[in-house]
Design a protein around this motif. Structure first.
Motif, PDB file in Angstrom:
ATOM      1  N   ASN A  45      28.631 -30.458  -7.748  1.00 31.40           N
ATOM      2  CA  ASN A  45      27.552 -29.958  -8.601  1.00 31.40           C
ATOM      3  C   ASN A  45      27.542 -28.428  -8.698  1.00 31.40           C
ATOM      4  O   ASN A  45      26.487 -27.804  -8.723  1.00 31.40           O
ATOM      5  CB  ASN A  45      26.184 -30.460  -8.125  1.00 31.40           C
ATOM      6  CG  ASN A  45      26.064 -31.955  -8.215  1.00 31.40           C
ATOM      7  OD1 ASN A  45      26.542 -32.569  -9.166  1.00 31.40           O
ATOM      8  ND2 ASN A  45      25.438 -32.564  -7.217  1.00 31.40           N
ATOM      9  N   ILE A  46      28.741 -27.864  -8.771  1.00 35.77           N
ATOM     10  CA  ILE A  46      28.877 -26.417  -8.916  1.00 35.77           C
ATOM     11  C   ILE A  46      29.700 -26.104 -10.157  1.00 35.77           C
ATOM     12  O   ILE A  46      30.405 -26.968 -10.682  1.00 35.77           O
ATOM     13  CB  ILE A  46      29.548 -25.777  -7.680  1.00 35.77           C
ATOM     14  CG1 ILE A  46      30.947 -26.358  -7.465  1.00 35.77           C
ATOM     15  CG2 ILE A  46      28.683 -25.912  -6.442  1.00 35.77           C
ATOM     16  CD1 ILE A  46      31.887 -25.450  -6.736  1.00 35.77           C
ATOM     17  N   ALA A  47      29.607 -24.867 -10.594  1.00 36.25           N
ATOM     18  CA  ALA A  47      30.471 -24.329 -11.646  1.00 36.25           C
ATOM     19  C   ALA A  47      31.264 -23.193 -11.017  1.00 36.25           C
ATOM     20  O   ALA A  47      30.763 -22.489 -10.135  1.00 36.25           O
ATOM     21  CB  ALA A  47      29.637 -23.814 -12.814  1.00 36.25           C
ATOM     22  N   VAL A  48      32.508 -23.040 -11.455  1.00 36.88           N
ATOM     23  CA  VAL A  48      33.386 -22.001 -10.918  1.00 36.88           C
ATOM     24  C   VAL A  48      33.575 -20.924 -11.975  1.00 36.88           C
ATOM     25  O   VAL A  48      33.917 -21.213 -13.119  1.00 36.88           O
ATOM     26  CB  VAL A  48      34.748 -22.602 -10.497  1.00 36.88           C
ATOM     27  CG1 VAL A  48      35.665 -21.519  -9.936  1.00 36.88           C
ATOM     28  CG2 VAL A  48      34.557 -23.725  -9.477  1.00 36.88           C
ATOM     29  N   ASP A  65      33.628 -16.786  -8.066  1.00 32.28           N
ATOM     30  CA  ASP A  65      32.262 -17.103  -7.651  1.00 32.28           C
ATOM     31  C   ASP A  65      31.942 -18.545  -8.007  1.00 32.28           C
ATOM     32  O   ASP A  65      32.414 -19.077  -9.018  1.00 32.28           O
ATOM     33  CB  ASP A  65      31.262 -16.173  -8.330  1.00 32.28           C
ATOM     34  CG  ASP A  65      31.247 -14.778  -7.727  1.00 32.28           C
ATOM     35  OD1 ASP A  65      31.716 -14.607  -6.582  1.00 32.28           O
ATOM     36  OD2 ASP A  65      30.766 -13.858  -8.406  1.00 32.28           O
ATOM     37  N   ILE A  66      31.126 -19.183  -7.150  1.00 31.50           N
ATOM     38  CA  ILE A  66      30.660 -20.537  -7.442  1.00 31.50           C
ATOM     39  C   ILE A  66      29.154 -20.490  -7.664  1.00 31.50           C
ATOM     40  O   ILE A  66      28.436 -19.746  -6.998  1.00 31.50           O
ATOM     41  CB  ILE A  66      31.046 -21.559  -6.352  1.00 31.50           C
ATOM     42  CG1 ILE A  66      30.524 -21.155  -4.966  1.00 31.50           C
ATOM     43  CG2 ILE A  66      32.551 -21.764  -6.325  1.00 31.50           C
ATOM     44  CD1 ILE A  66      30.749 -22.210  -3.882  1.00 31.50           C
ATOM     45  N   TYR A  67      28.705 -21.272  -8.632  1.00 29.89           N
ATOM     46  CA  TYR A  67      27.318 -21.289  -9.076  1.00 29.89           C
ATOM     47  C   TYR A  67      26.767 -22.700  -8.994  1.00 29.89           C
ATOM     48  O   TYR A  67      27.495 -23.674  -9.224  1.00 29.89           O
ATOM     49  CB  TYR A  67      27.206 -20.865 -10.549  1.00 29.89           C
ATOM     50  CG  TYR A  67      27.817 -19.536 -10.864  1.00 29.89           C
ATOM     51  CD1 TYR A  67      27.042 -18.384 -10.879  1.00 29.89           C
ATOM     52  CD2 TYR A  67      29.173 -19.421 -11.156  1.00 29.89           C
ATOM     53  CE1 TYR A  67      27.605 -17.147 -11.178  1.00 29.89           C
ATOM     54  CE2 TYR A  67      29.744 -18.194 -11.454  1.00 29.89           C
ATOM     55  CZ  TYR A  67      28.949 -17.067 -11.458  1.00 29.89           C
ATOM     56  OH  TYR A  67      29.511 -15.851 -11.750  1.00 29.89           O
ATOM     57  N   CYS A  68      25.482 -22.819  -8.722  1.00 31.08           N
ATOM     58  CA  CYS A  68      24.814 -24.113  -8.838  1.00 31.08           C
ATOM     59  C   CYS A  68      24.896 -24.546 -10.301  1.00 31.08           C
ATOM     60  O   CYS A  68      24.608 -23.754 -11.196  1.00 31.08           O
ATOM     61  CB  CYS A  68      23.356 -23.980  -8.408  1.00 31.08           C
ATOM     62  SG  CYS A  68      22.391 -25.481  -8.702  1.00 31.08           S
ATOM     63  N   TRP A  77      31.734 -18.411  -3.060  1.00 35.02           N
ATOM     64  CA  TRP A  77      32.960 -18.302  -3.846  1.00 35.02           C
ATOM     65  C   TRP A  77      33.984 -19.338  -3.430  1.00 35.02           C
ATOM     66  O   TRP A  77      33.871 -19.951  -2.381  1.00 35.02           O
ATOM     67  CB  TRP A  77      33.558 -16.899  -3.752  1.00 35.02           C
ATOM     68  CG  TRP A  77      33.993 -16.477  -2.373  1.00 35.02           C
ATOM     69  CD1 TRP A  77      35.193 -16.735  -1.765  1.00 35.02           C
ATOM     70  CD2 TRP A  77      33.243 -15.708  -1.433  1.00 35.02           C
ATOM     71  NE1 TRP A  77      35.234 -16.175  -0.511  1.00 35.02           N
ATOM     72  CE2 TRP A  77      34.055 -15.538  -0.285  1.00 35.02           C
ATOM     73  CE3 TRP A  77      31.972 -15.143  -1.459  1.00 35.02           C
ATOM     74  CZ2 TRP A  77      33.616 -14.829   0.832  1.00 35.02           C
ATOM     75  CZ3 TRP A  77      31.545 -14.435  -0.337  1.00 35.02           C
ATOM     76  CH2 TRP A  77      32.367 -14.293   0.780  1.00 35.02           C
ATOM     77  N   LYS A  78      34.973 -19.515  -4.286  1.00 37.47           N
ATOM     78  CA  LYS A  78      36.101 -20.395  -4.015  1.00 37.47           C
ATOM     79  C   LYS A  78      37.337 -19.521  -3.815  1.00 37.47           C
ATOM     80  O   LYS A  78      37.588 -18.602  -4.597  1.00 37.47           O
ATOM     81  CB  LYS A  78      36.336 -21.348  -5.193  1.00 37.47           C
ATOM     82  CG  LYS A  78      37.502 -22.296  -4.976  1.00 37.47           C
ATOM     83  CD  LYS A  78      37.702 -23.235  -6.152  1.00 37.47           C
ATOM     84  CE  LYS A  78      38.873 -24.178  -5.883  1.00 37.47           C
ATOM     85  NZ  LYS A  78      39.135 -25.044  -7.030  1.00 37.47           N
TER      86      LYS A  78
END
Length: 106
Positions: A45-48, A65-68, A77-78
């Protein structure tokens, strides 16, 4: 939104979207931008965001960066690429900042 089924789940601190499982923690000995952070093998449930090179404490890495996915809060971050051989184990893994996630179902 996918719901993670399991006894120990971490959620976004703002919207409570499930983002990772406690069982996927590789290490709790990481430093984020704003304090302690955890290294996870998986996320949900994240966006990269876009990839960029950053000089981190352990050397140069390509990270994103990783975002909700629900509220777009930056959670960490990834690791996309590590330039030093000793750091390659991080590639494809996720850093979640402790201050950005909360425990659920504990």
């Amino acid at each position: 939104m996918a719901e993670l089924v399991g006894p120990r789940v971490y959620s976004c601190c703002h919207c409570r979207n499930h983002v990772c499982l406690h069982d996927d923690i590789i290490s709790k000995a990481f430093q984020g931008r704003n304090g302690r952070a955890f290294l996870f093998s998986h996320a949900m449930n994240i966006a990269v965001g876009p990839k960029e090179d950053r000089q981190l404490m352990t050397g140069l890495h390509t990270v994103a960066d990783i975002y909700c996915r629900d509220c777009r809060e930056v959670l960490g971050w990834k690791y996309e690429r590590a330039y030093e051989e000793s750091q390659r184990y991080k590639e494809g893994k996720f850093i979640f900042e402790k201050a950005k996630i909360v425990k659920e179902n504990w």
